[in-house]
Design a protein around this motif. Structure first.
Motif, short mmCIF file in Angstrom:
data_model
loop_
_atom_site.label_atom_id
_atom_site.label_comp_id
_atom_site.label_asym_id
_atom_site.label_seq_id
_atom_site.Cartn_x
_atom_site.Cartn_y
_atom_site.Cartn_z
N UNK C 29 0.81 -1.22 0.00
CA UNK C 29 0.00 0.00 0.00
C UNK C 29 0.85 1.27 0.00
N UNK C 30 1.97 1.23 0.68
CA UNK C 30 2.84 2.40 0.80
C UNK C 30 3.35 2.89 -0.56
N UNK C 31 3.36 1.98 -1.55
CA UNK C 31 3.86 2.35 -2.88
C UNK C 31 2.80 3.03 -3.74
N UNK C 32 1.56 3.09 -3.26
CA UNK C 32 0.46 3.60 -4.09
C UNK C 32 0.74 4.96 -4.74
N UNK C 33 1.19 5.98 -3.98
CA UNK C 33 1.40 7.28 -4.65
C UNK C 33 2.42 7.22 -5.78
N UNK C 34 3.49 6.48 -5.57
CA UNK C 34 4.53 6.36 -6.61
C UNK C 34 3.96 5.65 -7.85
N UNK C 62 2.73 -10.63 2.36
CA UNK C 62 2.42 -9.21 2.32
C UNK C 62 1.87 -8.80 3.69
N UNK C 63 1.04 -9.65 4.22
CA UNK C 63 0.47 -9.41 5.54
C UNK C 63 1.32 -10.15 6.56
N UNK C 64 1.20 -9.77 7.83
CA UNK C 64 2.15 -10.28 8.82
C UNK C 64 1.98 -11.77 9.12
N UNK C 65 0.79 -12.27 9.10
CA UNK C 65 0.56 -13.68 9.40
C UNK C 65 -0.48 -14.24 8.45
N UNK C 66 -0.32 -15.49 8.13
CA UNK C 66 -1.28 -16.10 7.23
C UNK C 66 -2.69 -16.10 7.80
N UNK C 99 9.95 0.53 -8.33
CA UNK C 99 9.30 0.16 -7.05
C UNK C 99 9.70 -1.21 -6.52
N UNK C 100 9.99 -2.17 -7.40
CA UNK C 100 10.10 -3.54 -6.93
C UNK C 100 11.53 -4.02 -6.72
N UNK C 101 12.50 -3.10 -6.70
CA UNK C 101 13.83 -3.55 -6.29
C UNK C 101 13.88 -3.62 -4.76
N UNK C 102 13.14 -2.72 -4.11
CA UNK C 102 13.14 -2.69 -2.64
C UNK C 102 11.95 -3.41 -2.03
N UNK C 103 10.81 -3.39 -2.74
CA UNK C 103 9.58 -3.97 -2.21
C UNK C 103 9.14 -5.13 -3.09
N UNK C 104 8.43 -6.08 -2.51
CA UNK C 104 7.90 -7.16 -3.35
C UNK C 104 6.61 -6.69 -4.02
#
Lengths: 123, 123, 123
Positions: C29-34, C62-66, C99-104
């Motif tokens: 979600x944090x990548x949305x503006x970019x 993506x989320x902390x726990x399944x 965006x995806x070099x640092x984030x999945x």
């Protein structure tokens, strides 16, 4: 010029689109763990889950009343992309056989094009 | 061998993928009942509704401010699968004609492959 | 007969489906503006954002726990439709490179058919 392109896109060797297959499963939320087990055991390396509502075949509503269909998200829409059509078909077959005899839900497949295919499933 | 396959997949007679068409409608939430009427009167037997936000043509935001685009889901993404391309096209045409002269929104169609086609629309 | 059709569909001149390309981006979600900057600067005239959860490559969730995968929507699924395949590919390439070099996250493209193509991107 090659150098220049290389500087612009450090990952340019990956910037080729490859054909792949997407399976989409729409099911009651309670089935999520079972469906994720099927997906993970197929070799897929990721999946996306979105909250959903709606209506299934036989005219049962996934949600309790139509008036609440836009607010009551008791259904999930799960999508998974894999490189091979046969893996997508197997996921679909297993979900129908193991989940949809008791619960309503659907599975469908779509053609997609992906970058970086190694991220999608182990061979 | 046939028997063996039969034991593995009790529903194997259904495990064939059939070409079908998906219509996706992205619209303001207030239009949901009207769009569901169009879908249900087309003969489709189910649909899926997902909360959404975003921006439409003419640069009006579906949501009030871009900063809130990821949290303010005043838009819906409705998808419906039918066996016949012509039904999907009719759904799209009616939604545009009856809903999108006053409100912004889009419709698009995609090819999909489904199991158990009888679940998707009456003939 | 032409007149009759005209009366039935006042917008009939638009009721032709045109091939177009959809890019789907699944990202934190944090990548949305970019990502929205990349989409808007490409000439696309709209996009749709849906809350999502799930798991990406390398088995990071993506989320902390399944267990929370169906309730914790810290991921977004962004879709954008453009008339030209090359624009869709450029959006995908830029999102991966920036965006995806640092984030999945993943990007994929699909063929779609649209009404009223002028609404989707400036030429």
């Amino acid at each position: 010029m090659d150098l220049f392109i290389h500087l612009t896109y450090p990952e340019d060797i990956n910037m080729t689109y490859h054909k792949a297959k997407k399976a989409v499963i729409i099911a009651e939320k309670i089935l999520t763990p079972k469906i994720l087990d099927i997906i993970e055991s197929s070799g897929a390396r990721g999946y996306t889950v979105v909250p959903a509502g709606g209506k299934g075949a036989h005219h049962q509503h996934y949600t309790s009343e139509r008036a609440s269909v836009v607010d009551d998200f008791s259904t999930v829409r799960i999508e998974v992309i894999v490189k091979n059509k046969s893996i997508a078909e197997t996921i679909g077959n297993k979900v129908v056989a193991e989940c949809f005899s008791q619960y309503s839900g659907i599975v469908y497949l779509e053609d997609v094009e992906i970058l970086r295919p190694a991220k999608f499933n182990s061979d």
